[in-house]
Design an enzyme around this catalytic site. Sequence first.
Site, short mmCIF file in Angstrom:
data_model
loop_
_atom_site.label_atom_id
_atom_site.label_comp_id
_atom_site.label_asym_id
_atom_site.label_seq_id
_atom_site.Cartn_x
_atom_site.Cartn_y
_atom_site.Cartn_z
N ARG A 77 0.83 -1.21 0.00
CA ARG A 77 0.00 0.00 0.00
C ARG A 77 0.86 1.26 0.00
O ARG A 77 0.80 2.08 0.91
CB ARG A 77 -0.95 0.04 1.20
N THR A 85 2.24 -12.29 1.64
CA THR A 85 1.79 -13.44 2.42
C THR A 85 0.75 -14.27 1.69
O THR A 85 0.42 -15.36 2.14
CB THR A 85 1.18 -13.00 3.77
N TYR A 142 6.76 12.09 9.09
CA TYR A 142 7.99 11.30 8.99
C TYR A 142 8.92 11.71 10.11
O TYR A 142 9.15 12.88 10.32
CB TYR A 142 8.68 11.67 7.67
#
Lengths: 674, 633
Positions: free
Chosen positions: B292, B345, B553
């Site tokens: 994503r 996964t 960030y």
Amino acid sequence: MASKVVYSPRDPMLKKRDDFVDVLEERRRSSDLRYALRCYSPVLYKGPTTSKASELKTMVLQSDQLHYVVNQVSRESGVPLDDVQAEASVILEEMAHRLQLSTVRFFAFTLSKVFKAIFRSICVNEEGVQRLQQVVQEHPVVLLPSHRSYMDFLLMSYLMYTYDLPLPAIAAGMDFMGMKVVGEMLRMSGAFFIRRSFGGDKLYWAVFSEYVKTMLRNGFAPLEFFLEGTRSRTSKSLTPKLGLLNIAMDPFLKGEVFDVSLVPVSISYERVLEETLYARELLGVPKPKESTSGLFKARRVLSEDYGSIHVYFGPPVSVRSLAEGRVNRSQFSLTPRHIPRRPSEDVHSFVNDAAYRLVRAQEENMVLKPWVLLASLLLQNQAAGQNRGVPLDELIQQAVWLRDLCRQFGAFLHWPDHIPSSEVVSSSLSLHGGLVRVSEDRVYLALEQEPHCSLTAEEELLSQAVVVLSCASYRNQVLHVFLRPALLAAAIHTASSSQKQEVYSSFLFLRNMFSNEFILCPGAAVQDFEEACYLLTKVGALHINQHKVLTAERGHRTLAFLTSILDPFLQGYQMVCSFLCEDATQALTERRFVPAVQAFIIKHLLKGRLRYPEVLSSDLQRNALAALLRLGAVQKVQGGEESGTLKVNRIMLNSLEDTLGGRLSTQKALRAHL
Amino acid sequence: MASNSCGGGSDRQMAAQHRLSVIAGHLQRPSGSNTAVLAVDCKGQGSKPFVSSEKRTVPRRRQEIMKWNGWGYSDSKFVYNKKGQAEFTGKRYKLSGMIIPGLKDWMENTFGATLQHKAAATPALNSSAVPPPTLNEAFVEELKSTGVPFSADAEDRVFRAHGHCLHEIFALREGKIGRVPDMVVWPNCHSDVVKIVELACKHNVCLIPYGGGTSVSSALECPPEETRSIISLDTSQMNRILWIDEKNLTAHIEAGIIGQDLENLLNESGYCTGHEPDSMEFSSLGGWVATRASGMKKNIYGNIEDLVIRIKMVTPQGVIEKSCQGPRMSTGPDIHHFIMGSEGTLGVITEVTMKIRPVPEYQKYGSVVFPNFEQGVACLREVARQRCAPASIRLMDNEQFKFGHALKPQVSSIFTSFLDGLKKFYITKFKGFDPNRLCVATLLFEGNREKVLQHEKQVYDIAAKFGGLAAGEDNGQRGYMLTFVIAYLRDLGMDYFVIGESFETSVPWDRVLDICRNVKARIIHECKDKGVQFPPLSTCRVTQTYDAGACVYFYFAFNYRGLSDPVHVYEQVEHAAREEILANGGSLSHHHGVGKLRKEWMRETVSSVGMGMLQSVKDYVDPNNIFGSRNLL
């Protein structure tokens, strides 16, 4: 869960405490005027600070928090928005402080004069002051002094000024506002005023909490308030009130500041100014309303000797580290932070625990004077011997014994070791000449009145009780040192066997019973028990093995002393139980409870069925009632015609009374009620 | 041969190169001749790819052009030259070959890191330190028959055993090698992947898809408890654009293509995706989908979830894909959302249809200086409220502003340095900005010239309301350049005992200031607590704006001289910082993903029921845990 935590014994004698420096010494040597006018440049909070009181008010009035509640109140009450907003600003005006340096300087000058006149010394731990200077720059600070006297907050501000620390904003009760000039002066020296009760008033609460939080968030000034809520009339620490602490922790919990530092401050008076005033109050003579003229009448106070004061600034406690692992702070990120919400269960119990820990920290750093020990001994003696007095040498010998016990328990005792004990004792006795008499080398409590008027038996009893309660207030200062071992001693006394489990359940019962009376941290029963066992084993009073708790040969004296220090409370609680069983009428309300129970106790005292006049203390009676309400032995009727009356569970009260008196095993009692 | 299909004239190539240098000016110099040439062909692919080029950045043997124990290209790195000045080597970047005079002092002042104390890395991989591969013979035999290239070479395997977390790189520099894949396979196309997955299921081997290798969530780490043979499935050779649909403005692309190649190739046809994550030089399309990802210019183009139209993924249960290309569907929960963020996964993403846009005609950088961070955040919030955010808007705090300043290359003319001095004087003296509090926002506008200028004015007007002063294009451009070189800078730091990392979160607007202050303070606090001898660098920037919040960030680095286990200390501090983020209402991740690094917080993040939902999908799609990277759950 909590019971899994094992008390790790750390020898309390090794407790490290700082040394004191007398601040009055400097004052006696140099000019008070120059001191009052000196350059005052306190260290400041490193974050962005707001320095003006007016800016602060604007910030509060424009805050989202307040806007939300103003809107809500307006919607609910139908009062126009502007009116509610105006009301908010009136509330704030009434509440807010207006710190002025000139007023502070005035106080610095006059207080210097007053302090020098009535106190021998004001001792401060300067290391604590240095710690405070550090932490004030780092985080918003909350000062939490103990509260024994009106003097407390004047003294605090005085010290902050002396040490170039920022002057605190002090939460004060509205009753001071009654004193017109003085009230305003206090306001100008940093006090802000809050109503004693404003239960349902949303707007008031919003203004108040936002005012306090804004000060903290902006590093405006250290916040100062009394955890105990009010002055303790008994010198025992009061169970903490959580309201302000909740507010003070909120900015941290909601992430608005990185941390908040809580600094417990222990102020101990060798002689409390209000000593007999308190005793009268406890006996039901209402306290005089604070008034300026009343204060001037207190001028006679100036000619007396009140000994010394010790102020101990404890190590700062970080709210962040307290909350670590206790509170999930992300819960506050799911609703807008400006919408007021009741604290969740975990936050409530966290704040409650923190409050108890802080009060304990205050207790532990209270300096104890030799007189405190003498008062304990004299009271026990008095109860045992109908005021025949104690021979002075015997008292000295007992005091020395008690001093050593005290030290082994880790008490912060200031007993001058370089002076012979006899001198220490006699100088203490003379400082408290109003409470104690020495004649023909025997020491008596000053119970006998001047025979100038004829008093009824009841009046005589009350006047004796004033002296006893005053003395008790000094003994109470040392109670926290002895409390846990004393509970254990009493538990051994009442337990039906020496089985450890049995003793523990007795201990638990008593601890539970007295948790409104003394500072007993919630959920710390096991630690308390272990601590008591450790201390009593250490002094050689008990032998404890896997299963049994046995009294050592040389432990009888210690255990006897400990049980009798708790005895007035045990008897007092029994009295309250038996009053409720026997004498309580249908229409007994909480308000009428104290006078009624006092009358009941007076009867018993006069008949000689009770030896402790101190049981007349309304504080004890209220605490007992609170405990009984908590345990469900008494219930307050809610609603209906009888709303507010007390409903009594006689069976339960009877068995509680019997258990307290050691006539019923606690295990049965526990099974039956708890 | 495929390359012939659109080789075109060199004119066209030149034009494309020109556009590229304008558009990706902040990113990279027009690539030189040293990029690897690779023939692309897939036996399984019937038709020829629509667009292709000879130029591909990533060869099979990555180690030929990239560092094995650091970030990026082997030829590009920061070094101290003989004069003791910092210099950036190579020819690939704008900064390449330049002297950065301020960096040394900044390193010294910020970290106490001096030239005297050097922590050299192990120069070359010692193959004997690599555990021998555990091969599943039957699998290998059958794989051979399919003709898909593979390797069990130590270098190939080590290269694919890590992402770029600090602990991973630190271990490599120390020459420590843990569990690595036993084999690497390079499928060439979707059908190769189908075969590999079938064989893996048949022989019960573990597959870990590998795209660009830029993970910072320990997602590529081989689970040490895995006893089966681990196969790293490197998608880098699946790098073609299969078709471009100009009517619908979509392109169908193989998922192994890396960001810069994708943009370069689309640019040749006059298009772009506009998806520019900071790692776009190396990260792959499949990786973006699987984590994503978010791009710098998401304000115009959207994040990856807004960009994809169709995804093809090979799972142990077969291939999952949608049957049409409708732009939006109401067909129950969107199956794409099981794929996006699945972190390898569930299967391998092989092909993606995504939106494309015409290359914008005009692009302009900008910057605004604010008196303090609070004002800066207030401005960004207002920009978001008015929904007029430029392609990119980022706000650096004071420490990062200083950092950016330290990275200014040597100015060539006295005139420029005079101008700089003047600017500084104007801002600090005339406008009264405190140099220790001011902060700067960098901007990037895109579109047609007229609109860009109009837009620029609108944003600067808002900024002015918050005390912001326009501070020129250069500062803006340098800010974006920083993004690409900062990873290289970490390698320089590690040469001198400085370790650091960045991590991100997303947070509602009203929490931005609080989270920034508290997390930065927590980092400093924890470092002190854990015995770090030097004050750490703890800084942040707001990098994305949304209607309801922002992406923040954090950068954090410290000098570890005097610590016996610096990586452990580092991890403890990062862990504490993440706890602080969560406590302050921040998310577990905005775009880095969860991997294995942040798994422990998944349950509290998505609730137990949420975990159960994800687990049941995993249990259905991959009951034998063939895709055994153990990320996420």
